[in-house]
Design a protein around this motif. Structure first.
Motif, PDB file in Angstrom:
ATOM      1  N   SER A  19      30.097   7.058 -28.665  1.00  0.00           N
ATOM      2  CA  SER A  19      29.765   7.316 -27.256  1.00  0.00           C
ATOM      3  C   SER A  19      30.994   7.241 -26.354  1.00  0.00           C
ATOM      4  O   SER A  19      30.966   7.735 -25.225  1.00  0.00           O
ATOM      5  CB  SER A  19      28.714   6.310 -26.766  1.00  0.00           C
ATOM      6  N   ASN A  20      32.068   6.635 -26.859  1.00  0.00           N
ATOM      7  CA  ASN A  20      33.278   6.466 -26.050  1.00  0.00           C
ATOM      8  C   ASN A  20      34.320   7.561 -26.266  1.00  0.00           C
ATOM      9  O   ASN A  20      35.434   7.458 -25.752  1.00  0.00           O
ATOM     10  CB  ASN A  20      33.914   5.102 -26.338  1.00  0.00           C
ATOM     11  N   THR A  21      33.966   8.596 -27.023  1.00  0.00           N
ATOM     12  CA  THR A  21      34.902   9.703 -27.230  1.00  0.00           C
ATOM     13  C   THR A  21      34.184  11.026 -27.092  1.00  0.00           C
ATOM     14  O   THR A  21      32.976  11.115 -27.321  1.00  0.00           O
ATOM     15  CB  THR A  21      35.567   9.626 -28.621  1.00  0.00           C
ATOM     16  N   ALA A  35      37.205  13.236 -33.862  1.00  0.00           N
ATOM     17  CA  ALA A  35      37.110  11.773 -33.864  1.00  0.00           C
ATOM     18  C   ALA A  35      35.683  11.330 -34.190  1.00  0.00           C
ATOM     19  O   ALA A  35      35.466  10.379 -34.947  1.00  0.00           O
ATOM     20  CB  ALA A  35      37.540  11.218 -32.513  1.00  0.00           C
ATOM     21  N   ILE A  36      34.707  12.024 -33.616  1.00  0.00           N
ATOM     22  CA  ILE A  36      33.299  11.704 -33.893  1.00  0.00           C
ATOM     23  C   ILE A  36      32.993  11.913 -35.372  1.00  0.00           C
ATOM     24  O   ILE A  36      32.348  11.077 -36.018  1.00  0.00           O
ATOM     25  CB  ILE A  36      32.369  12.579 -33.021  1.00  0.00           C
ATOM     26  N   LEU A  52      19.800  10.363 -28.407  1.00  0.00           N
ATOM     27  CA  LEU A  52      20.929   9.448 -28.589  1.00  0.00           C
ATOM     28  C   LEU A  52      21.907   9.497 -27.423  1.00  0.00           C
ATOM     29  O   LEU A  52      22.559   8.516 -27.096  1.00  0.00           O
ATOM     30  CB  LEU A  52      21.672   9.770 -29.891  1.00  0.00           C
ATOM     31  N   ARG A  53      22.062  10.659 -26.813  1.00  0.00           N
ATOM     32  CA  ARG A  53      22.917  10.825 -25.627  1.00  0.00           C
ATOM     33  C   ARG A  53      24.382  10.464 -25.868  1.00  0.00           C
ATOM     34  O   ARG A  53      25.058   9.940 -24.984  1.00  0.00           O
ATOM     35  CB  ARG A  53      22.400   9.965 -24.465  1.00  0.00           C
ATOM     36  N   PRO A  59      26.993  13.210 -18.947  1.00  0.00           N
ATOM     37  CA  PRO A  59      27.504  12.666 -20.210  1.00  0.00           C
ATOM     38  C   PRO A  59      28.907  13.181 -20.506  1.00  0.00           C
ATOM     39  O   PRO A  59      29.346  14.195 -19.945  1.00  0.00           O
ATOM     40  CB  PRO A  59      26.509  13.180 -21.257  1.00  0.00           C
ATOM     41  N   PRO A  60      29.620  12.520 -21.388  1.00  0.00           N
ATOM     42  CA  PRO A  60      30.998  12.927 -21.692  1.00  0.00           C
ATOM     43  C   PRO A  60      31.099  14.285 -22.377  1.00  0.00           C
ATOM     44  O   PRO A  60      32.183  14.856 -22.431  1.00  0.00           O
ATOM     45  CB  PRO A  60      31.501  11.810 -22.616  1.00  0.00           C
TER      46      PRO A  60
END
Length: 706
Positions: A104-106, A111-112, A254-255, A613-614
């Motif tokens: 959630s921080n990327t 990376a995910i 999940l967002r 959202p990001p």
């Protein structure tokens, strides 16, 4: 608070009874440190799986520090250093929940993928039998889509359960939800303030998935009470960030930008990286890419993790294609067509190939499965089970097949039809049919099946056969029934004038246009692909923008004047498959009747976010009043496309810095048959822009003239 005060009173009484004075602040601090140390030791094993006492010099992995391991790249990652449980023990849910928090921080797709791949590698190395549960939870699913298994949990039930689980009032939960905009965050905040007399056993991934599946099966009297009871059990046992993801999984939201496609790629990579002996570094990139392609191909034909994961673990990625094959009763991803702007473009693309032209019907895509035992199942284009929606088709389909046909899978379009006038009716008429609980005798909107492809017949898989073979099998295996079952109208002409006449005839017969398909070469069925071998030519292609676009509303603007109380306009976005982001493409405020505007406003009002959202890409100057979750797909038509410094659609694909936007967009309809991930892609937007025959130089610039 009451529980904590009571605990203090009891402790004080115990000290007095033992003749000791009340604990000083220093003693309390030491006691707190001791308990914290004990807590860490409880959740701690060595990196090689031994207990702490058994290997004092080994690197210690705890619930509090394993994230650093998951963030390592694939070459440096060691799954044994990421696990804080013993080999063979069930995978703790906190492991997956913390990994989801990292994701959630990327916003970077690579990376995910790396993080979730490392999660799968850790599970494979420690507890491979739990991999299936972890994959399902990571993919935000509890069962294959075609099985139609739903949790049946609304926000009201979750709010009530949160209040019961955490000793709060429902009004408090609702108030906090209004401030936070996310029930998951409310659950996490509620749990952090609660103290328990007795600590339940830690949650495991298997336990969470099993509980979700039991919740989905609850039916009958007091089923909702039973569902809430099981949810409460999970929430009471949840710690740290676990309540956040328990609730979001219950909501199927999940967002965090983790899509099913990423889960599949990560699973394939994890299988390769877990192989022994390891793949040489020089061959690894090619092997990983091939594995990802294999996984996507297999999943498009057999979208069932219950069958894929066990074979992946026992036989490896290389044998997956041979052992996971097309299975009647399980829908394959439908083959899709690419847009073209006119007859001449079709002829240019297919100049050296034999092709056929078919009517493009304005209905609902359906995949009809007829099994050996006479069972009939009907699936939508996104694998939803529509069998209960069309009991009339289920009852009649056996009459259309010839006696020698024992099983088949048919690709077709279900269209609203007037049998008396022998006329196709608009899609809007079909959309008025109920989706659930349809009773045969109550059906008012009649339908006709227009069959255009055959994927399976009498135990024979036809996916790899050329279209000319599949079509011949279709014609010889079924019999047309007037007003109920017809073959798609088709012609094999190559003459420009005749093709234009055929297009005009299709439009006059209430169709959208034509689908042009290769017939003998490069004409296999390609599941879940938008293929260059199928081209669509719609009546709206006579306008400057060839195709309509399927876009996702991600933001809203508060209405004023006559539109007070509803949203006056909406921000729409396309979907970029590579970065898995939603990219703004236009504002839209036209094409809405008052009724439609009220319906869409009421629907989206239930999915308001506190902040974007990001994984949303948009221009900061757009001034959006309200942000929405990506939950709906709208079909939109526009005058043309232009380069925009504000919108981010296809950013970098046509212009190195700017995106693409729509000029004068208008709403055509809601696409209930599509998920947000199936919206028009950024690559398609770029293709539509390039295909325009007008010069954009004079029109470049921001295009929100809507």
């Amino acid at each position: 608070m009451a529980q904590r005060n009571m605990a203090d009173v009891l402790m004080k009484a115990a000290r007095e009874k033992a003749g000791r004075p009340p604990a000083s602040s220093k003693e309390k601090e030491k006691e707190k440190e001791k308990k914290e140390k004990e807590r860490k030791e409880e959740n701690c094993i060595t990196a090689d799986g031994a207990s702490e006492n058994g290997a004092a010099k080994s690197e210690l992995v705890t619930v509090d520090n394993f994230e650093a391991e998951l963030l390592k790249n694939k070459m440096d990652f060691d799954p044994n250093k990421a696990a804080f449980w013993k080999k063979g023990e069930q995978v703790p849910f906190i492991f997956l929940a913390r990994a989801l928090d990292l994701i959630s921080n990327t916003t970077k797709r690579l990376a995910i993928t790396e993080i979730i791949c490392n999660v799968f590698r850790t599970v494979i190395a420690t507890t491979p039998e739990d991999l299936l549960a972890v994959v399902y939870l990571a993919a935000n699913k509890i069962a294959p889509a075609h099985e139609g298994v739903e949790l049946g949990i609304g926000d009201a039930a979750i709010i009530k359960t949160l209040a019961e689980a955490y000793g709060r009032k429902e009004d408090q939960i609702k108030s906090q939800l209004k401030a936070m905009g996310d029930l998951g965050l409310v659950a996490k905040a509620s749990r952090s303030t609660q103290r328990l007399m007795f600590k339940p056993p830690p949650l495991t991934c298997v336990k969470v998935l099993e509980t979700f599946r039991v919740i989905a099966k609850e039916a009958g009297n007091q089923s909702m009470d039973k569902k809430r009871g099981r949810m409460k059990g999970l929430l009471v046992a949840a710690t740290d960030c676990e309540p956040l993801y328990v609730v979001r999984l219950l909501q199927s939201k999940l967002r965090i930008g983790l899509q099913e496609a990423t889960v599949m790629v990560a699973l394939a990579q994890a299988a390769v990286l877990s192989e022994q002996p390891r793949v040489p570094a020089s061959k690894l990139p090619e092997r990983l890419e091939l594995a990802a392609q294999t996984m996507k191909s297999v999943y498009s034909i057999l979208p069932v993790f219950d069958k894929i994961v066990p074979i992946l673990l026992s036989e490896g990625i290389e044998k997956l294609s041979k052992l996971c094959t097309f299975t009647p009763g399980v829908p394959v991803g439908p083959m899709l067509a690419k847009p073209t702007k006119g007859v001449s473009e079709v002829l240019d693309k297919f100049q050296d190939l034999e092709f056929t032209c078919e009517y493009k019907y304005d209905g609902e895509r359906a995949q009809i499965h007829y099994l050996e035992d006479g069972t009939v199942e009907i699936y939508s284009r996104n694998a939803e089970r529509n069998t209960v929606k069309f009991p009339d088709i289920v009852a009649a389909v056996s009459r259309y097949k010839k006696p020698e046909v024992s099983s088949f899978v048919l690709d077709c379009e279900v269209v609203a039809y007037d049998p008396e006038k022998e006329k196709i009716l608009p899609f809007q008429v079909l959309s008025t049919r109920a989706r659930k609980g349809v009773i045969l005798s109550d059906i008012k909107v009649k339908v006709c099946i227009f069959a255009f492809d055959l994927l399976y017949i009498n135990g024979r898989n036809l996916l790899n056969e050329q279209l000319i073979v599949r079509r011949e099998e279709l014609y010889t295996s079924f019999t047309e029934v007037k007003g109920e079952f017809l073959f798609a109208t088709a012609t094999n002409t190559r003459e420009v004038d005749e093709m234009q006449k055929f297009l005009d005839a299709a439009i006059n017969d209430c169709c959208e246009g034509l689908i042009v398909k290769t017939l003998k070469t490069d004409a296999t069925y390609e599941p879940a692909k938008r293929s260059n071998n199928w081209l669509k030519l719609k009546k709206d292609y006579m306008d400057s923008v060839g195709d309509s676009l399927d876009l996702v509303p991600v933001g809203g603007y508060l209405g004023r004047g006559k539109r007070t109380g509803v949203y006056g306009a909406f921000l729409l976005a396309c979907y970029d498959e590579d970065s898995e982001t939603y990219q703004s493409i236009c504002k839209i405020g036209t094409g809405f009747s008052e009724v439609v505007l009220e319906e869409r406003s009421a629907s989206l009002r239930q999915h308001v976010l506190e902040k974007p959202p990001p994984y949303y890409r948009y221009g900061e100057t757009l001034g959006v009043d309200v942000w929405f979750e990506p939950v709906e797909v709208w079909e939109v038509k526009a005058a043309d496309l232009s380069i925009s410094p504000v919108h981010k659609a296809a950013n970098g694909l046509v212009d190195p810095v700017k995106g693409i936007s729509l000029r004068f967009p208008r709403l055509l309809r809601l696409r209930e048959d599509k998920t947000p991930e199936q919206a028009t892609s950024a690559a398609q937007v770029a293709e539509l822009y390039r295909a325009q025959k007008i010069t954009h130089t004079a029109r470049d610039g921001d295009s929100d003239e809507d």
